[in-house]
Each structure stands twice: as C-alpha cells, then as structure tokens.
Scaffold this active site. Structure first.
Site, PDB file in Angstrom:
ATOM      1  N   THR A   1     -46.042 -16.417  18.501  1.00 57.58           N
ATOM      2  CA  THR A   1     -44.815 -15.811  17.994  1.00 57.58           C
ATOM      3  C   THR A   1     -44.457 -14.527  18.730  1.00 57.58           C
ATOM      4  OG1 THR A   1     -43.891 -14.712  16.040  1.00 57.58           O
ATOM      5  CG2 THR A   1     -46.266 -14.701  16.215  1.00 57.58           C
ATOM      6  N   ASP A   2     -43.173 -14.158  18.652  1.00 54.93           N
ATOM      7  CA  ASP A   2     -42.756 -12.869  19.218  1.00 54.93           C
ATOM      8  C   ASP A   2     -43.215 -11.695  18.348  1.00 54.93           C
ATOM      9  OD1 ASP A   2     -41.043 -13.165  17.021  1.00 54.93           O
ATOM     10  OD2 ASP A   2     -39.192 -12.900  18.164  1.00 54.93           O
ATOM     11  N   GLU A   3     -43.650 -11.990  17.093  1.00 61.30           N
ATOM     12  CA  GLU A   3     -44.022 -10.884  16.205  1.00 61.30           C
ATOM     13  C   GLU A   3     -45.265 -10.149  16.686  1.00 61.30           C
ATOM     14  OE1 GLU A   3     -43.263 -10.798  12.233  1.00 61.30           O
ATOM     15  OE2 GLU A   3     -41.626 -12.226  12.315  1.00 61.30           O
TER      16      GLU A   3
ATOM     17  N   TYR B   1     -49.729 -11.126   9.074  1.00 56.14           N
ATOM     18  CA  TYR B   1     -49.425 -12.375   9.787  1.00 56.14           C
ATOM     19  C   TYR B   1     -49.443 -12.148  11.289  1.00 56.14           C
ATOM     20  CZ  TYR B   1     -46.472 -15.754  12.172  1.00 56.14           C
ATOM     21  OH  TYR B   1     -45.979 -16.657  13.090  1.00 56.14           O
TER      22      TYR B   1
ATOM     23  N   LYS C   1     -51.947 -13.624  14.238  1.00 55.75           N
ATOM     24  CA  LYS C   1     -51.481 -14.403  15.400  1.00 55.75           C
ATOM     25  C   LYS C   1     -51.911 -13.718  16.693  1.00 55.75           C
ATOM     26  CE  LYS C   1     -49.273 -17.650  15.454  1.00 55.75           C
ATOM     27  NZ  LYS C   1     -49.666 -19.094  15.403  1.00 55.75           N
TER      28      LYS C   1
HETATM   29  P1  NAD Z   1     -45.211 -24.031   8.635  1.00 60.39           P
HETATM   30  O1  NAD Z   1     -45.735 -23.046   7.653  1.00 60.39           O
HETATM   31  O2  NAD Z   1     -43.930 -24.709   8.358  1.00 60.39           O
HETATM   32  O3  NAD Z   1     -46.293 -25.191   8.866  1.00 60.39           O
HETATM   33  C1  NAD Z   1     -47.651 -24.917   9.042  1.00 60.39           C
HETATM   34  C2  NAD Z   1     -48.417 -26.239   8.911  1.00 60.39           C
HETATM   35  O4  NAD Z   1     -49.798 -25.957   9.137  1.00 60.39           O
HETATM   36  C3  NAD Z   1     -48.319 -26.880   7.533  1.00 60.39           C
HETATM   37  O5  NAD Z   1     -48.067 -28.256   7.654  1.00 60.39           O
HETATM   38  C4  NAD Z   1     -49.678 -26.641   6.914  1.00 60.39           C
HETATM   39  O6  NAD Z   1     -50.069 -27.637   5.993  1.00 60.39           O
HETATM   40  C5  NAD Z   1     -50.565 -26.648   8.138  1.00 60.39           C
HETATM   41  N1  NAD Z   1     -51.810 -25.899   7.942  1.00 60.39           N
HETATM   42  C6  NAD Z   1     -51.951 -24.646   7.422  1.00 60.39           C
HETATM   43  N2  NAD Z   1     -53.247 -24.321   7.376  1.00 60.39           N
HETATM   44  C7  NAD Z   1     -53.932 -25.367   7.916  1.00 60.39           C
HETATM   45  C8  NAD Z   1     -55.308 -25.614   8.168  1.00 60.39           C
HETATM   46  N3  NAD Z   1     -56.252 -24.708   7.858  1.00 60.39           N
HETATM   47  N4  NAD Z   1     -55.657 -26.780   8.745  1.00 60.39           N
HETATM   48  C9  NAD Z   1     -54.717 -27.696   9.059  1.00 60.39           C
HETATM   49  N5  NAD Z   1     -53.399 -27.525   8.827  1.00 60.39           N
HETATM   50  C10 NAD Z   1     -53.017 -26.377   8.267  1.00 60.39           C
HETATM   51  O7  NAD Z   1     -45.188 -23.271  10.028  1.00 60.39           O
HETATM   52  P2  NAD Z   1     -44.143 -23.420  11.217  1.00 60.39           P
HETATM   53  O8  NAD Z   1     -42.956 -22.590  10.933  1.00 60.39           O
HETATM   54  O9  NAD Z   1     -43.975 -24.847  11.548  1.00 60.39           O
HETATM   55  O10 NAD Z   1     -44.957 -22.679  12.378  1.00 60.39           O
HETATM   56  C11 NAD Z   1     -45.762 -23.429  13.275  1.00 60.39           C
HETATM   57  C12 NAD Z   1     -46.380 -22.455  14.264  1.00 60.39           C
HETATM   58  O11 NAD Z   1     -45.362 -21.786  14.971  1.00 60.39           O
HETATM   59  C13 NAD Z   1     -47.234 -21.365  13.615  1.00 60.39           C
HETATM   60  O12 NAD Z   1     -48.334 -21.113  14.438  1.00 60.39           O
HETATM   61  C14 NAD Z   1     -46.322 -20.157  13.596  1.00 60.39           C
HETATM   62  O13 NAD Z   1     -47.084 -18.971  13.669  1.00 60.39           O
HETATM   63  C15 NAD Z   1     -45.531 -20.378  14.864  1.00 60.39           C
HETATM   64  N6  NAD Z   1     -44.193 -19.793  14.889  1.00 60.39           N
HETATM   65  C16 NAD Z   1     -43.264 -20.150  13.948  1.00 60.39           C
HETATM   66  C17 NAD Z   1     -41.969 -19.632  14.033  1.00 60.39           C
HETATM   67  C18 NAD Z   1     -40.895 -19.991  13.040  1.00 60.39           C
HETATM   68  O14 NAD Z   1     -39.799 -19.433  13.125  1.00 60.39           O
HETATM   69  N7  NAD Z   1     -41.133 -20.903  12.104  1.00 60.39           N
HETATM   70  C19 NAD Z   1     -41.648 -18.757  15.062  1.00 60.39           C
HETATM   71  C20 NAD Z   1     -42.629 -18.381  15.965  1.00 60.39           C
HETATM   72  C21 NAD Z   1     -43.893 -18.948  15.893  1.00 60.39           C
HETATM   73  O1  DAU Z   2     -40.222 -14.146  14.847  1.00 66.52           O
HETATM   74  C1  DAU Z   2     -40.943 -15.325  14.660  1.00 66.52           C
HETATM   75  C2  DAU Z   2     -41.347 -15.487  13.209  1.00 66.52           C
HETATM   76  O2  DAU Z   2     -40.206 -15.978  12.513  1.00 66.52           O
HETATM   77  C3  DAU Z   2     -42.511 -16.458  13.023  1.00 66.52           C
HETATM   78  O3  DAU Z   2     -43.634 -15.972  13.686  1.00 66.52           O
HETATM   79  C4  DAU Z   2     -42.818 -16.676  11.541  1.00 66.52           C
HETATM   80  O4  DAU Z   2     -43.817 -17.663  11.385  1.00 66.52           O
HETATM   81  C5  DAU Z   2     -41.546 -17.178  10.869  1.00 66.52           C
HETATM   82  O5  DAU Z   2     -41.751 -17.296   9.481  1.00 66.52           O
HETATM   83  C6  DAU Z   2     -40.409 -16.193  11.124  1.00 66.52           C
HETATM   84  O6  DAU Z   2     -40.737 -14.955  10.496  1.00 66.52           O
HETATM   85  P1  DAU Z   2     -39.634 -14.050   9.790  1.00 66.52           P
HETATM   86  O7  DAU Z   2     -40.295 -13.136   8.864  1.00 66.52           O
HETATM   87  O8  DAU Z   2     -38.730 -13.462  10.838  1.00 66.52           O
HETATM   88  O9  DAU Z   2     -38.790 -15.195   9.035  1.00 66.52           O
HETATM   89  P2  DAU Z   2     -38.037 -15.129   7.632  1.00 66.52           P
HETATM   90  O10 DAU Z   2     -37.123 -16.300   7.592  1.00 66.52           O
HETATM   91  O11 DAU Z   2     -38.995 -14.929   6.532  1.00 66.52           O
HETATM   92  O12 DAU Z   2     -37.158 -13.811   7.759  1.00 66.52           O
HETATM   93  C7  DAU Z   2     -36.128 -13.689   8.730  1.00 66.52           C
HETATM   94  C8  DAU Z   2     -35.469 -12.349   8.519  1.00 66.52           C
HETATM   95  O13 DAU Z   2     -34.774 -12.382   7.272  1.00 66.52           O
HETATM   96  C9  DAU Z   2     -36.443 -11.207   8.437  1.00 66.52           C
HETATM   97  O14 DAU Z   2     -35.854 -10.062   9.053  1.00 66.52           O
HETATM   98  C10 DAU Z   2     -36.606 -10.954   6.945  1.00 66.52           C
HETATM   99  C11 DAU Z   2     -35.264 -11.370   6.385  1.00 66.52           C
HETATM  100  N1  DAU Z   2     -35.288 -11.936   5.027  1.00 66.52           N
HETATM  101  C12 DAU Z   2     -36.158 -12.959   4.778  1.00 66.52           C
HETATM  102  C13 DAU Z   2     -36.223 -13.524   3.519  1.00 66.52           C
HETATM  103  C14 DAU Z   2     -37.195 -14.647   3.230  1.00 66.52           C
HETATM  104  C15 DAU Z   2     -34.442 -11.469   4.052  1.00 66.52           C
HETATM  105  O15 DAU Z   2     -33.629 -10.546   4.308  1.00 66.52           O
HETATM  106  N2  DAU Z   2     -34.492 -12.021   2.812  1.00 66.52           N
HETATM  107  C16 DAU Z   2     -35.359 -13.022   2.483  1.00 66.52           C
HETATM  108  O16 DAU Z   2     -35.386 -13.483   1.318  1.00 66.52           O
END
Ligand code: NAD
Ligand code: DAU
Length: 371
Positions: free
Chosen positions: A138-140, A164, A168
């Site tokens: 992630t970019d975080e 989180y 990561k």
């Molecule tokens: P998600 O939470 O939707 O899915 C995570 C999946 O991992 C789920 O299916 C869960 O059951 C499985 N899981 C969790 N713990 C586990 C374990 N111990 N063993 C096996 N499976 C397990 O997450 P996502 O949004 O699909 O993110 C996927 C990856 O991408 C993560 O590594 C996250 O950090 C990264 N990422 C996500 C975003 C985003 O915007 N969603 C952005 C940047 C990076």
């Molecule tokens: O930047 C990449 C990340 O993006 C991933 O690494 C994470 O796994 C993924 O969950 C996501 O994280 P964020 O925290 O950015 O996603 P979220 O949708 O929770 O929040 C997006 C933005 O919106 C953030 O600035 C917080 C804000 N937010 C979020 C929620 C849930 C709100 O203002 N209100 C809300 O209820």
C-alpha cells in the site's frame, strides 16, 4: 502456463484479481487460500466456481505447513499475496490481528516459499526453478503528504502512521529481506486506494453508496478535505499482471490512479450520480424503497461530519513514473468512468452487499459511528 496461489482471494482485490486473471490467461490455474474472515466472502468467487482451472482452499496463511503442501503438490510457481487485515479504522481499535496476519502471516508465507522453492531443490542437488512471490502492499507505508508535496515514489522513506500501515511496512521489509538474504524471487507493488466491484461496505466508497440507498448518514471524517488517489481495481489487477510479467526481481513498483480527490468531493459526486440514476430509472424507486433521499434528489442532506480518524493523513498520492516507464503501466479508467461502473455494479448487485451487511458488520457500524 503458470500455477498461481492467490492469498486473500475471497477479499475485494483478490477476487477481482482472480476474475481478471482467469479471463486473460486461459491456460493458467489458480488456487485461492483464504481464511474467510469478516472481510472475506466466498460468494465473491461464485463466478469461477464451475471453472476447472480454479480451486478454493479455506485456510490461514499462518499455517506454514498447509502453504508448503499447496506450493509443492500443485507445482505453484507464482504466489500473489493479497491476504491481510486491511481496514485502517479496525487497526486503531484492535491492532493485534493486523500484526498477526500482516506481519506473521507474511513471514509464514515467506518461510514456506523458501522451503519449497529454494531449500528442497537445493537438497536434491537442483537449481531452483523460476518462481515469484508477489507482495501486494500500500501507499500508506509512505505516510502522509502536504498539499504541494511531490507524490510518493518508490524512493520515498517509509513513515507509517497507523497500526495497519506499520504492519504493512513490516511485511514489505520482510519480503525485501527474503530476497536479499536468501535469493527468493520477489516483487512488491504499493498501490493507492482501490475501488470497484466486491468492495466491502466498511470502506468509504461502498459505504457512501449503500448508506444513500438506506437513507443513512454519510460519515465524513474531520473536515473531509483529506485527499486519496483512487485506483479502479481492474487497473490495479493489470498493474500486478505487468509486474509479474515484466517487473525486475527484488523491485518495488508504485501503482496509482492519477485521481486525487478530497473525501467530501467523492461523497458529493456519488450523491449526484445516485440522484441522476434514480431520476433516470423509475424501477430503482421500488427496488430501493429505503432510498427516499436519492429518489427525491436530496441525498446531499445525508452528509454528516464526524470525529476525525486518529493519525489520519492529509494527502496520499502515487507517482507511478517508474511503473509507467518500465512496464508501460497506465490506468485505463478516470474517476468519472470508474465510479459510474462501480455505482452501476452496486445498484445491480444489492443481493451481494445486503448479504454482507449483517452480524459483525452491524456491530462494527454501531461501535464505530454511534459516538
Ligand atoms: P480485504 O480486507 O477486502 O480482503 C482481505 C482478504 O484476506 C479476505 O478475504 C480475508 O478473508 C483474507 N484474510 C485475512 N486474514 C487472512 C489469513 N490470516 N489467512 C488467509 N486469508 C486471510 O482486503 P483488500 O482490500 O482486498 O486488500 C488486499 C491487499 O491489498 C491487502 O494486502 C491490502 O493491504 C492491500 N491494499 C488494499 C488497498 C485497497 O484500497 N483496498 C489499497 C492498497 C493496498
Ligand atoms: O491507501 C491505500 C489504502 O486504502 C489501503 O492500504 C487500505 O487497505 C484500504 O482500506 C484504503 O485505506 P483508507 O483508510 O484510505 O480507506 P477508507 O475507505 O477507509 O477511507 C478512505 C478515506 O475516507 C480516508 O481518508 C478516510 C475517509 N473516511 C473513511 C470512512 C470509512 C471517511 O471520511 N469516513 C468513513 O466513514
């Protein structure tokens, strides 16, 4: 022909990746390993169920023996690691699971990969076969930016601000170390906020969409001016594909959407698109009888400013120049096109999101937003 193991394939990005890969790589086979936590949903993989190239395995990435068996018995040559605890807010209220899955779980996968891909061939007097451990990050990990700062590059120092992001960052370092110390063939991609189909409605975009459809408040943290760089999930899957096909071993690649939007503007855009959708399709009124505000074009009044997230970054933005130059990566979707596709998907798939918004999800929403 490749055999892939996708961890976390029942989650948002993992499931999209499985669908993308099977559609574009007809000779490959995929095994998904997923623990089906609250964020994992077996139904995300329903479209692949009758595909003989696909197998689902219910299990934990922390089970090193299970992972070794899968790698060995199915001659897996490519591991795409998506499994994680992914929600920043949950990491604030309960960091333990994040350290366990994101750090120790990744370590378990690395150990299994080293055993099967490096140690066993060596013990048999053979050279290791070509293999790839691709880590989805992630970019975080890079922390936060000021309004005029240049976007994150692969050279930006790590400065995680939430449990989180710290978990990561630790996993990224372990992946790197397994390459430099043992020669494991790894790549890592660091991407920005994804959005699209199968996005769990704890995250901003699906939360806003589903809340409008229920006439519930749209919780915006702080002043709502925090900025994220939104990436359509299929563009992300294509980016991972390019890293797998053309990326250099041991390298990190940033994947972004060129789409910086303030959270409040996203809520307003979705509200406008939802009002338009209801105005243009009379059947939505009866299908979503709870969504009165959208039906009368007044969903803006649902916007509700709430207490900010502790450690919240002001701006996240990806500079994907390296990925563009080396791998020809360019996102195909603008936010306008991607968000319309996403909204259409949510309007057409209410069975999916209604089925995940119960039980522990309801409890989380109450705990997180009531105060
Ligand atoms: P998600 O939470 O939707 O899915 C995570 C999946 O991992 C789920 O299916 C869960 O059951 C499985 N899981 C969790 N713990 C586990 C374990 N111990 N063993 C096996 N499976 C397990 O997450 P996502 O949004 O699909 O993110 C996927 C990856 O991408 C993560 O590594 C996250 O950090 C990264 N990422 C996500 C975003 C985003 O915007 N969603 C952005 C940047 C990076
Ligand atoms: O930047 C990449 C990340 O993006 C991933 O690494 C994470 O796994 C993924 O969950 C996501 O994280 P964020 O925290 O950015 O996603 P979220 O949708 O929770 O929040 C997006 C933005 O919106 C953030 O600035 C917080 C804000 N937010 C979020 C929620 C849930 C709100 O203002 N209100 C809300 O209820």
């Amino acid at each position: 022909m490749n055999n892939l193991l996708v961890t976390g394939g029942a989650g948002f990005i993992g499931a999209n990746f499985v669908h993308y890969w099977l559609s574009n790589h007809t000779h490959d086979k995929i095994w998904v390993l997923d623990a089906l936590t609250y964020a994992g949903n077996r139904a995300n993989l329903d479209p692949t169920d009758n595909d003989p190239r696909f197998t689902f395995v219910h299990g934990d990435i922390g089970n090193t023996t299970l992972v070794e068996t899968l790698l060995r018995e199915h001659s897996i040559d490519t591991l795409v690691h998506c499994a994680a605890e992914s929600h920043v807010d949950c990491s604030i209220t309960g960091p333990d699971a994040f350290l366990e899955t994101n750090i120790m779980g990744t370590y378990s996968l690395l150990k299994a990969a080293k055993t099967v891909w490096l140690d066993e061939p060596k013990a048999a007097g053979q050279e290791p076969a070509l293999h790839r451990f691709h880590h989805v990050s992630t970019d975080e990990v890079y922390g936060t930016l000021g309004p005029k700062d240049p976007a994150f590059t692969e050279e930006t120092s790590y400065a995680p601000n939430s449990p989180y992001a710290a978990s990561k960052a630790a996993s990224d370092h372990l992946v790197r170390a397994y390459h430099h110390t043992y020669g494991l063939q790894v790549t890592t991609s660091n991407c920005s906020n994804n959005y699209g189909p199968y996005h769990f409605p704890e995250k901003l975009i699906p939360l806003v969409m589903t809340h409008i459809l229920h006439d519930k408040p749209l919780p915006i943290y702080g002043d709502g001016l925090q900025i994220c760089d939104w990436l359509y999930v299929e563009d992300h899957c294509r980016g991972i594909e390019l890293v797998l096909k053309k990326g250099r071993i041991g390298e990190n690649y940033n994947i972004g959407g060129n789409n910086e939007w303030a959270n409040i503007d996203i809520a307003k855009l979705i509200r406008r698109l939802m009002n338009e959708a209801f105005a243009g399709d009379a059947s939505l009124k009866s299908r979503y009888s709870e969504g009165t505000c959208a039906a009368v074009g007044e969903s803006e009044q649902l916007i509700s400013y709430v207490k900010d997230r502790p450690g919240h970054g002001r701006r996240y933005a990806i500079d994907a120049t390296k990925t563009n130059n080396e791998l020809d990566y360019i996102p195909a979707e603008s936010f306008e096109t991607g968000i319309r596709k996403t909204l259409t998907w949510y309007l057409e798939n209410d069975d999916w999101w209604r089925s995940v918004m119960y039980g522990s999800y309801q409890q989380w929403m109450t705990d997180q937003y009531t105060s």
